[in-house]
Design a protein around this motif. Structure first.
Motif, short mmCIF file in Angstrom:
data_model
loop_
_atom_site.label_atom_id
_atom_site.label_comp_id
_atom_site.label_asym_id
_atom_site.label_seq_id
_atom_site.Cartn_x
_atom_site.Cartn_y
_atom_site.Cartn_z
N UNK A 230 0.83 -1.22 0.00
CA UNK A 230 0.00 0.00 0.00
C UNK A 230 0.86 1.27 0.00
N UNK A 231 2.06 1.12 0.51
CA UNK A 231 2.91 2.31 0.73
C UNK A 231 4.02 2.39 -0.30
N UNK A 232 4.08 3.53 -0.97
CA UNK A 232 5.14 3.71 -1.95
C UNK A 232 5.82 5.06 -1.77
N UNK A 233 7.12 5.06 -2.00
CA UNK A 233 7.88 6.30 -1.87
C UNK A 233 8.77 6.54 -3.07
N UNK A 234 8.82 7.76 -3.49
CA UNK A 234 9.84 8.16 -4.48
C UNK A 234 10.30 9.54 -4.04
N UNK A 235 10.13 10.51 -4.92
CA UNK A 235 10.42 11.87 -4.46
C UNK A 235 9.16 12.70 -4.70
N UNK A 240 6.97 11.59 -10.47
CA UNK A 240 6.95 10.41 -9.60
C UNK A 240 5.52 10.02 -9.24
N UNK A 241 4.69 11.00 -9.02
CA UNK A 241 3.29 10.72 -8.73
C UNK A 241 2.65 9.99 -9.90
N UNK A 242 2.97 10.49 -11.08
CA UNK A 242 2.44 9.88 -12.30
C UNK A 242 2.90 8.43 -12.41
N UNK A 265 2.43 18.18 -5.34
CA UNK A 265 3.15 17.83 -6.56
C UNK A 265 2.87 16.39 -6.97
N UNK A 266 2.88 15.50 -5.99
CA UNK A 266 2.56 14.10 -6.30
C UNK A 266 1.13 13.99 -6.82
N UNK A 270 -0.60 12.34 -10.22
CA UNK A 270 -1.70 11.38 -10.16
C UNK A 270 -2.88 11.87 -11.01
N UNK A 271 -3.20 13.14 -10.86
CA UNK A 271 -4.33 13.68 -11.62
C UNK A 271 -4.05 13.64 -13.12
N UNK A 272 -2.81 13.94 -13.46
CA UNK A 272 -2.47 13.91 -14.88
C UNK A 272 -2.70 12.50 -15.43
#
Lengths: 356, 356
Positions: A230-235, A240-242, A265-266, A270-272
């Motif tokens: 469930x948990x993900x990390x990037x920057x 990164x969200x995309x 920003x993330x 995601x929205x994009x």
DNA sequence: CTGAAAGCGCTAACAG
DNA sequence: CTGTTAGCGCTTTCAG
């Protein structure tokens, strides 16, 4: 326009009116003029009449003291350094704007420098600010250790803003991400108890850690133990969200039912992704840290957490001013509560039910 | 956290390593050290060996020249002033960010000051920047006359950025709003020839005038003469966009069929109104000056005009650098083309048809 | 090739 | 109450 060749090069002759000139015209000495012009005339009991004369002359000559001369002799530069990752990040821009106003009103100049979250660059800009003899430093650092700043703090006040480095004991003003994130996460859990994803930024940054902690706290309160995936990390880049969203959707073969994004920003990323894949109408519960007015205009009603940037700026400014004045502040760590903006009608309904 | 009382007040003893100290350690005079440290050692043919010694010592002592001392004696402060209405306005934030990078790379410090589009405040911040002896000034002024800046330009270079004052002959770097706005307006006219509204900002600002001119040009090309009531002006606040939209919808008893907003901020207000009144799904053609990535995420597909902020920053920076170096630039007015971001599927279809 | 010396404009003791 | 006198740290002639 073709004026190119008529362009006169600036004639830098207009010799500056110095304090000596003012003193000369007023028939007093530089020292007296200096006292008067610094508003310390009564402290030294300068004759009322003398003072008026000096002031009048300064005004009519449009006297403007040289900051550099002053800095050189007094050791203060009347500037504050602000070190942030990026001036385009909405929250930092907001905070910077507020700080600029506060500084301006206090006769200080804010020197803004960006690090792009890159520690070599951070070193460089901090060096440059020190070289300019800033009177104090406000930093949203991406460093792992506060060694650099501890050293700097020996000679000038340093305040951590929005982020803090590890267990640093340097003064700080930050948002309490944990509680608010927990609340929003709990709400997500009520909408969709069996699936609540989380996308976050670099775990070395304190905001990331606090937001993640909030997410975990929220789930715990809801009696849920999140599986690792469930948990993900990037920057914190939109990219990164995309990417995280793309991967998740591919894996699931559908969009997630509920998701908390650790930053605006993330969320953008995601929205994009959602937009590009015609999923904006999908039944998905979104929560996010950070806020933006434009979220009010989206069909997808996203519950978001708005940091109180003006308060952040205000407290950081007060704190550093006190430190510069060598006063001992009441507290060297301030944690401000952000505000949750409930937009999802389902969330709002539940909240109302809770209340009654 | 309770460390409050253990807080040691910064000990400002760490005496700065000065050039004298370096000279002393290297066994040379201040003058020689200065030459070496300013990279003018070969110009004065300083002994290779001497130079290396000085450089080595400077490095190991972590020598940082005092900007203020340098400014005082050389007359240059190695700073640039940037005067903008508001750091939170997306375009200005973008431009400021780019300028900050350019300055940093050139060893300059950017001093950002905001005017809130208020001329008294503009006077004040400009004064403050002058007082700090900025080497050059980049301004997006809201003044009606360039008198102030003409005077300043006598002693230091001034470049107008994004906006220009009336018929001012001062150097400038701006966007060509007219052509792009005309194109988008023409497109709106194809979608909805009988009704194309326009919301703009203060007409005293050159961007407003150019955008309005573009709108009128676009309609003219489409063979349309706009009745007066199609055109409305207030200022660039989101609030104003909202108000104009509210009034228009009330008058019409429905949303307009097509609308061009003169700025992103106005568009924000318009979108807020639409959202609040459940009109986001309405069949309305929107075009806007200014762009934002989030527009990609809206269900309403808005054709927008993106200024090339990096180019704006770059050209303004180059220009002022040239002027500071007392070079005569090739051109003192640069007009950059913005980029249109077609998002409306209907627009894109029409464009494709035109091409084939 | 290098050093001595004169400021840049202001502040801050310390004497009157 | 006011003037004199040193610097702050660096650049820049001008003589060696």
């Amino acid at each position: 326009m073709g004026h190119a060749h008529e362009l006169k090069k600036p004639v830098k002759n207009q010799k500056r009116v110095t304090i000596s000139r003012i003193a000369e015209l007023a028939g007093v000495s530089k020292a007296t003029a200096s006292l008067v012009l610094n508003g310390r005339s009564d402290e030294y009991r300068v004759a009322e009449e003398t003072r008026e004369r000096v002031l009048a002359i300064a005004r009519e000559q449009h006297y403007q003291p040289s900051i550099h001369a002053r800095a050189l002799s007094s050791g203060r530069s009347y500037t504050l350094g602000l070190v942030i990752p990026d001036l385009m990040n909405f929250g930092f821009a907001y905070t910077a704007r507020e700080l600029e106003t506060l500084c301006r009103e206090a006769g200080l100049q804010l020197l803004i420098a960006c690090t792009d979250d890159n520690s070599a660059q951070e070193q460089m800009v901090v060096d440059a600010l020190i070289q300019r003899q800033v009177d104090g430093l406000l930093v949203a650092s991406s460093a792992l250790s506060d060694q650099l700043y501890q050293k700097i703090n020996q000679s000038l006040p340093v305040v951590q803003l929005d982020r803090h480095i590890g267990e640093s004991t340097l003064p700080m003003v930050i948002s309490d991400a944990c509680q608010a994130t927990a609340q929003v996460t709990q709400m997500l859990a009520r909408h969709s108890p069996d699936e609540i994803y989380y996308f976050g930024g670099q775990l070395k940054l304190s905001p990331s850690r606090h937001r993640l902690a909030g997410y975990e706290l929220g789930l715990k309160r809801a009696g849920i133990t999140p599986p690792d995936h469930w948990i993900q990390h990037k920057d914190f880049q939109p990219r990164s969200g995309y990417d995280m969203m793309a991967e998740l959707c591919n894996q699931l073969g559908r969009p997630p039912k509920a998701l908390f994004t650790g930053s605006f920003t993330l969320l953008e990323g995601v929205l994009r992704y959602l937009q590009q894949h015609q999923l904006m109408e999908a039944n998905i519960y979104l929560g996010s840290f950070d806020d933006h007015d434009l979220l009010d205009c989206l069909p997808l009603r996203i519950d978001s957490i708005a940091q109180d940037c003006p308060a952040l700026a205000f407290h950081a400014f007060s704190l550093i001013q006190q430190l510069i004045a060598e006063q001992t502040p009441a507290q060297n760590a301030q944690v401000l509560a952000p505000r949750i903006r409930w937009r999802n009608p389902a969330s709002i309904r539940l909240l109302n039910e809770d209340r009654s």
